[in-house]
Motif scaffolding. Structure first.
Motif, short mmCIF file in Angstrom:
data_model
loop_
_atom_site.label_atom_id
_atom_site.label_comp_id
_atom_site.label_asym_id
_atom_site.label_seq_id
_atom_site.Cartn_x
_atom_site.Cartn_y
_atom_site.Cartn_z
N GLY A 1 0.89 -1.15 0.13
CA GLY A 1 0.08 0.03 0.04
C GLY A 1 0.92 1.22 -0.04
N SER A 2 2.00 1.26 0.59
CA SER A 2 2.82 2.44 0.53
C SER A 2 3.80 2.56 -0.69
CB SER A 2 3.64 2.13 1.69
OG SER A 2 4.52 1.03 2.01
N MET A 3 3.81 1.43 -1.19
CA MET A 3 4.89 1.32 -2.45
C MET A 3 3.90 1.80 -3.79
SD MET A 3 7.59 -1.60 -2.44
CE MET A 3 8.26 -0.98 -3.89
N PHE A 4 2.69 1.27 -3.72
CA PHE A 4 2.00 1.59 -4.99
C PHE A 4 1.48 3.27 -5.16
CE2 PHE A 4 -2.16 1.90 -7.20
CZ PHE A 4 -2.08 1.06 -8.19
N PRO A 5 1.39 4.06 -4.26
CA PRO A 5 0.92 5.27 -4.67
C PRO A 5 1.99 6.19 -4.79
CG PRO A 5 0.41 5.19 -2.40
CD PRO A 5 1.04 3.75 -3.02
N MET A 6 3.18 5.70 -4.23
CA MET A 6 4.36 6.67 -4.42
C MET A 6 4.73 7.04 -5.82
SD MET A 6 6.17 8.50 -2.46
CE MET A 6 7.39 9.78 -2.78
N PRO A 7 4.97 6.13 -6.84
CA PRO A 7 5.40 6.38 -8.06
C PRO A 7 4.43 7.39 -8.62
CG PRO A 7 5.56 3.93 -7.79
CD PRO A 7 4.93 4.55 -6.54
N ARG A 8 2.96 6.98 -8.23
CA ARG A 8 2.17 8.10 -8.87
C ARG A 8 2.36 9.47 -8.38
NH1 ARG A 8 1.99 2.68 -9.46
NH2 ARG A 8 0.48 1.91 -11.03
N VAL A 9 2.73 9.82 -7.23
CA VAL A 9 3.02 10.97 -6.66
C VAL A 9 3.94 11.70 -7.50
CG1 VAL A 9 3.59 12.46 -4.89
CG2 VAL A 9 1.79 10.43 -4.50
N ILE A 10 5.20 10.84 -7.54
CA ILE A 10 6.46 11.26 -8.47
C ILE A 10 5.77 11.67 -9.90
CG2 ILE A 10 8.64 10.81 -9.17
CD1 ILE A 10 8.96 8.80 -6.74
N TRP A 11 4.97 10.88 -10.42
CA TRP A 11 4.57 11.23 -11.96
C TRP A 11 3.77 12.21 -11.83
CZ3 TRP A 11 -0.54 11.25 -13.76
CH2 TRP A 11 -0.56 11.45 -14.94
N ALA A 12 3.01 12.64 -11.07
CA ALA A 12 2.29 13.97 -11.02
C ALA A 12 2.97 15.19 -10.66
CB ALA A 12 1.17 13.83 -9.86
N MET A 13 4.04 14.97 -9.77
CA MET A 13 4.98 16.07 -9.50
C MET A 13 5.76 16.40 -10.93
SD MET A 13 6.14 15.57 -5.79
CE MET A 13 7.08 17.02 -5.63
N ALA A 14 6.13 15.29 -11.56
CA ALA A 14 6.96 15.50 -12.72
C ALA A 14 6.08 16.15 -13.93
CB ALA A 14 7.59 14.08 -13.13
N GLU A 15 4.74 15.64 -13.99
CA GLU A 15 3.92 16.22 -14.89
C GLU A 15 3.81 17.79 -14.68
OE1 GLU A 15 1.66 15.51 -17.60
OE2 GLU A 15 3.34 13.71 -17.98
N ASP A 16 3.73 18.23 -13.42
CA ASP A 16 3.66 19.71 -13.25
C ASP A 16 4.81 20.57 -13.23
OD1 ASP A 16 1.02 19.10 -12.77
OD2 ASP A 16 1.13 18.86 -10.56
N GLY A 17 6.09 19.67 -13.65
CA GLY A 17 7.41 20.43 -13.66
C GLY A 17 8.11 20.64 -12.44
N LEU A 18 7.53 19.92 -11.18
CA LEU A 18 8.23 19.97 -10.00
C LEU A 18 9.61 18.94 -9.78
CD1 LEU A 18 5.06 20.39 -7.64
CD2 LEU A 18 6.59 22.00 -8.56
#
Length: 463
Positions: A232-249
């Motif tokens: 449960g902790s490993m599954f959302p982390m890549p999605r958070v990184i992907w969303a931040m990368a999409e926003d240019g962060l």
């Protein structure tokens, strides 16, 4: 992720007789006390690599498996609590240091070559390390309250958020408190606190009371709970990184989606590698402390932001429309009249303590921002002096002065008009609740050791 992987490895290692720990200590010991772990946990790294590979190839969580593992976890917790009531001894809450030293010297469970000192064992009794130990333990155990932001972020999805959000938060807090309190009480009455295993206390406690058969059942239940938590902790982390990368962060390369698996492959591998490195280098307690200090900082920033935003003036919607469309300049000029400072809106003691406007103005919002910043600095100084100075006369004098200044600034903030914008949920009793949250969070952060702060600063610099 790293802390749960370490806990999974320690629980499994306890089942097989601690062969992994003995091998790593013998051939891969690291001599960096206070900063790195005593030995690297290879098995924890393998666990993270395997789960990273599964997630990279599109394996998703199964709701049925999660429900089954959660039920097993609840049953194990109930069994531990009932076992504590049956096999517990209240004398374990009322011992003195001399008895502790004698018990350790005669105990076959002690794996240490040297006996611990009286200072390291505390004063005995129900609170062997006093209130200082309680507060230090509270700072470390704060990881139990990670994830309550999920309740607040779903405020717009419920029918009555004014009732549902406080009820959900309080109910979750009570459930976590009852679970951790019950298990801690059961463990410490079943087995003296100084003999508990730091990495895998449940199996050792049942072995101590003579229930070797229950050791494996409890350990397997713990592995099920840790497996669910790890995935449960490993599954959302890549999605958070992907969303931040999409926003240019973050770097754009982390936002790439694999055309084959339809998953953020680069982000998944990156998060897995970082988690594996941290599980390899740091001890379980160090990882838990690092997670706790990060959570405490996040909650501190949230409290400060709530305090500032509730006293800011509303931005005219016409101004935002003009900024986006560049149309209707006449309406923008008319709407911009309200943005200009009024004649009576000047910085004076009278306007600061007795604002003439019922709505937040630029002056009141600026005053609240300055007061909040000063309160934040004073809270940090207060916490450092309270932790380092103790009850010394100079420390008490400084603490009283800082407390008076904070009360004055809080009174100034309280006198300012609040925003009347309709929100799904509003924090009550402003500004006292956010200011109290600032004090508690920062004080708990100061209870953590120096090594945790060094690791946290390095992590923030790299971040």
């Amino acid at each position: 992720t790293s802390s749960v992987a370490r806990a999974w490895s320690a629980t499994f290692d306890e089942l097989i007789g601690k062969h992994i720990e003995e091998f790593c200590r013998r051939y891969m010991s690291m001599n960096a006390p206070g900063f790195l772990a005593e030995y690297p946990d290879i098995f924890a790294v393998f666990i993270i690599i395997i789960l990273t590979g599964l997630l990279a190839f599109g394996v998703k969580e199964s709701a049925l498996v999660n429900k089954i593992f959660t039920c097993i976890n609840v049953l194990v917790l109930m069994f531990v609590v009932i076992s504590g009531l049956v096999k517990g001894n209240i004398k374990n809450w009322n011992v003195n240091p001399e008895e502790i030293l004698n018990a350790i010297s005669n105990s076959s469970l002690n794996m240490s070559d040297t006996l611990p000192s009286e200072k390291s064992l505390g004063k005995g009794g129900f609170m062997p390390f006093g209130w200082t130990g309680v507060l230090s333990g509270a700072a470390t155990c704060f990881y139990a309250f990670v994830g309550f932001d999920c309740i607040a972020t779903t405020g717009e999805e419920v029918k009555n958020p004014q009732r549902a959000i406080p009820t959900g938060i309080v109910a979750s807090l009570l459930i976590c408190f009852v679970a951790y309190f019950s298990v801690s009480a059961a463990l410490t009455v079943m087995m003296p606190y100084y003999l508990l295993d730091k990495n895998s206390p449940l199996p050792v406690a049942f072995m101590y009371v003579g229930w070797e058969g229950a050791t494996y059942a409890v350990a397997i239940g713990s592995l099920c709970a840790l497996s669910t938590s790890l995935l449960g902790s490993m599954f959302p982390m890549p999605r958070v990184i992907w969303a931040m990368a999409e926003d240019g962060l973050l770097f754009k390369c982390l936002a790439k989606i694999s055309p084959r698996t339809k998953t953020p492959l680069t982000a998944t591998v990156t998060s897995g590698v970082v988690a594996a490195v941290m599980a390899f280098l740091f001890d379980l307690k160090d990882l838990v402390d690092l997670m706790s200090i990060g959570t405490l900082l996040a909650y501190t920033l949230v409290a400060a932001c709530v305090l500032v935003l509730r006293y800011q003036p509303e931005q005219p919607s016409v101004a935002y429309e003009m900024a986006n469309t560049q149309d209707e300049p006449e309406s923008f000029i008319e709407g911009n009249i309200d943005i200009l400072p009024q004649p009576d809106d000047r910085f004076t003691i009278k306007n600061l303590l007795y604002p003439s406007n019922a709505e937040p103005s630029a002056l009141s919002g600026f005053a609240v921002s300055i007061c909040t910043s000063v309160i934040g600095v004073l809270v940090c100084v207060f916490s450092v002096v309270a932790v380092q100075g103790g009850l010394a006369p100079w420390s008490m004098s400084v603490l009283i002065i800082i407390m008076v200044l904070c009360l004055i600034l809080t009174f100034i903030v309280w006198r300012q008009p609040q925003s009347k914008a309709k929100l799904a949920f509003k924090v009550p009793l402003l500004p006292f609740v956010p200011v109290s949250s600032l004090f508690i969070n920062v004080y708990l952060m100061m209870q953590l050791d120096r090594g945790t702060w060094i690791r946290f600063v390095i992590w923030m610099v790299f971040g």
